[in-house]
Design an enzyme around this catalytic site. Structure first.
Site, short mmCIF file in Angstrom:
data_model
loop_
_atom_site.label_atom_id
_atom_site.label_comp_id
_atom_site.label_asym_id
_atom_site.label_seq_id
_atom_site.Cartn_x
_atom_site.Cartn_y
_atom_site.Cartn_z
N SER A 18 0.86 -1.18 0.00
CA SER A 18 0.00 0.00 0.00
C SER A 18 0.90 1.24 0.00
CB SER A 18 -0.94 -0.05 1.22
OG SER A 18 -1.84 1.03 1.21
N HIS A 45 -2.66 -1.01 -3.28
CA HIS A 45 -3.78 -0.09 -3.03
C HIS A 45 -3.49 1.19 -3.80
CE1 HIS A 45 -4.45 -2.07 1.19
NE2 HIS A 45 -4.78 -2.87 0.19
N ASP A 136 -4.10 -4.96 5.93
CA ASP A 136 -4.49 -5.81 4.81
C ASP A 136 -3.30 -6.70 4.43
OD1 ASP A 136 -5.97 -6.89 2.72
OD2 ASP A 136 -5.55 -5.23 1.35
#
Length: 199
Positions: A18, A45, A136
């Site tokens: 991310s 992401h 995540d």
């Protein structure tokens, strides 16, 4: 017929990241050899348009970098990117796209990809968690390890945001923790060890 990832043809490297991921991915991809017998699948992401991330990463590798498409097969020598706005899953050795609800406020989600790949690839899968600002990927990496795959995490001390690698390390006992500059070498060694293993 070219070998598939699910029949013992090549290993698969799944990478999740991310915040700070573009830099970390660029470092890893730039150091990977062109002839590595593996496919790479990435969830980053992002809000980038599909072609933007592919072109940015393509500046750091000779590998073919492309957005994954529904029902497309995994291919050795290719970097497959999860497209923005979709969860990316793997069924057997083919991709599936989903517009199910976001997980960890993200679609694509690292957990969704890793969990589906763990079931399909088993010990042929190498899961890698890089820098990021949430958790995540922790649950997904645990699934990779539970199905016999290799769990690799960027050393949080070398991450732009350490929340994602910290969560992954906490979730997976015995995960291999490697500084950013050493990740490509670790991936090469694991691919050599796991190529030819049948799921």
């Amino acid at each position: 017929m070219a070998p598939s990832a699910s029949d013992g043809g090549f290993a698969v490297v799944a990478i999740g990241c991310s915040w700070g991921g573009l830099h970390a991915l660029s470092v890893v991809l730039e150091a990977l050899p062109d002839d590595l017998p593996a496919a790479i699948v990435i969830v980053q992401h992002r809000l980038h348009a599909p072609s933007e991330l592919a072109s940015l990463l393509g500046q750091h590798t000779r590998w073919d970098v492309c957005e994954a498409e529904d029902k497309e097969g995994l291919a050795a020598g290719r970097v497959h990117l999860a497209p923005p706005g979709y969860h990316l899953l793997v069924d057997g050795d083919r991709f599936a796209l989903s517009i199910d609800a976001p997980e960890h406020h993200s679609r694509p989600s690292v957990d969704v990809l890793f969990e589906s790949m763990a079931e399909s690839m088993g010990p042929r899968l190498i899961g890698v968690i890089l820098t990021g600002a949430n958790d995540d990927g922790a649950k997904g990496l645990e699934a990779v390890a539970r199905h016999g795959g290799a769990a690799v995490v960027q050393d949080p001390e070398t991450a732009e945001k350490r929340a994602m690698p910290d969560a992954a390390i906490a979730a997976v006992d015995g995960a291999t923790v490697v500084p950013l500059e050493g990740l490509a070498g670790a991936i090469v060694e694991l691919v050599a060890a796991r190529s030819g293993i049948r799921s």
